[in-house]
Scaffold this active site. Structure first.
Site, mmCIF file in Angstrom:
data_model
loop_
_atom_site.group_PDB
_atom_site.id
_atom_site.type_symbol
_atom_site.label_atom_id
_atom_site.label_comp_id
_atom_site.label_asym_id
_atom_site.label_seq_id
_atom_site.Cartn_x
_atom_site.Cartn_y
_atom_site.Cartn_z
ATOM 1 N N SER A 10 0.785 -1.235 0.000
ATOM 2 C CA SER A 10 0.000 0.000 0.000
ATOM 3 C C SER A 10 0.813 1.278 0.000
ATOM 4 O O SER A 10 0.343 2.305 -0.450
ATOM 5 C CB SER A 10 -0.945 0.016 1.204
ATOM 6 N N SER A 11 2.035 1.232 0.523
ATOM 7 C CA SER A 11 2.794 2.476 0.598
ATOM 8 C C SER A 11 4.249 2.259 0.245
ATOM 9 O O SER A 11 4.766 1.139 0.290
ATOM 10 C CB SER A 11 2.678 3.101 1.996
#
Length: 183
Positions: A10-11
């Site tokens: 996600s990041s």
């Protein structure tokens, strides 16, 4: 017939190394982006790449989709095209002749993942609310103190060059203009 991997975190700060570690892949599509939408560049590229007889390897269901509807749709579309989908964490494999029990497992596991995600989000919002009540400041810390901002404004008011003032305070020109606009 290719073994294709799709890897997502996600990041930017997260690491993709643990996903599909040890799985022999012919092609890998990897990205660092939120899974809230299926409109992810590498996912779309991967879906276009897959052909009849290929196998799509995904570490876990939540890496492919965040909600049950998107997960089911992607698996159904891929298997209808003759692509096998394998989720390694859940030990589930789907083909165009997948039996009803496998389909049920996809729905149950997908629903559990979606429920888990909603609980995490709920707890996160509760934590943010509590932190705000305690006066915690979120976001990036301001570059200049109030005293420095007053000094900056005074320098500009005395006719100093904005570029020189920005360099003096080690800020960008847009930041300088933002400070001037807030006065």
């Amino acid at each position: 017939m290719a073994d294709v991997g799709y890897i997502r975190v996600s990041s930017v700060g997260q690491n993709t190394d643990r996903q599909l570690d040890g799985v022999k892949l012919d092609h890998t599509f990897s990205e660092k982006i939120s899974g809230k939408s299926t409109e992810r560049p590498k996912l779309q590229e991967c879906l276009r790449f897959l052909r009849v007889g290929d196998t799509l390897h995904v570490h876990s269901m939540d890496r492919l989709a965040r909600n049950l509807k998107d997960l089911q749709q992607m698996v159904e579309d891929l298997t209808a095209r003759g692509v096998m989908v394998q989720f390694h964490k859940e030990h589930l494999t789907f083909t165009n002749d997948t039996n009803p029990m496998s389909k049920l497992m996809l729905q149950i596991m997908g629903a559990v993942a979606e429920f888990e995600r909603s609980l995490i989000k709920e707890r996160q919002l509760e934590g943010i609310k509590k932190a705000l009540e305690k006066g915690v400041q979120f976001g990036r810390q301001q570059k200049l103190s109030d005293t420095q901002k007053k000094e900056l404004i005074a320098m500009i008011n005395t006719g100093k060059n904005k570029k020189d003032v920005a360099e003096h305070f080690e800020i960008s020109r847009p930041t300088l203009y933002k400070i001037l606009k807030s006065v």
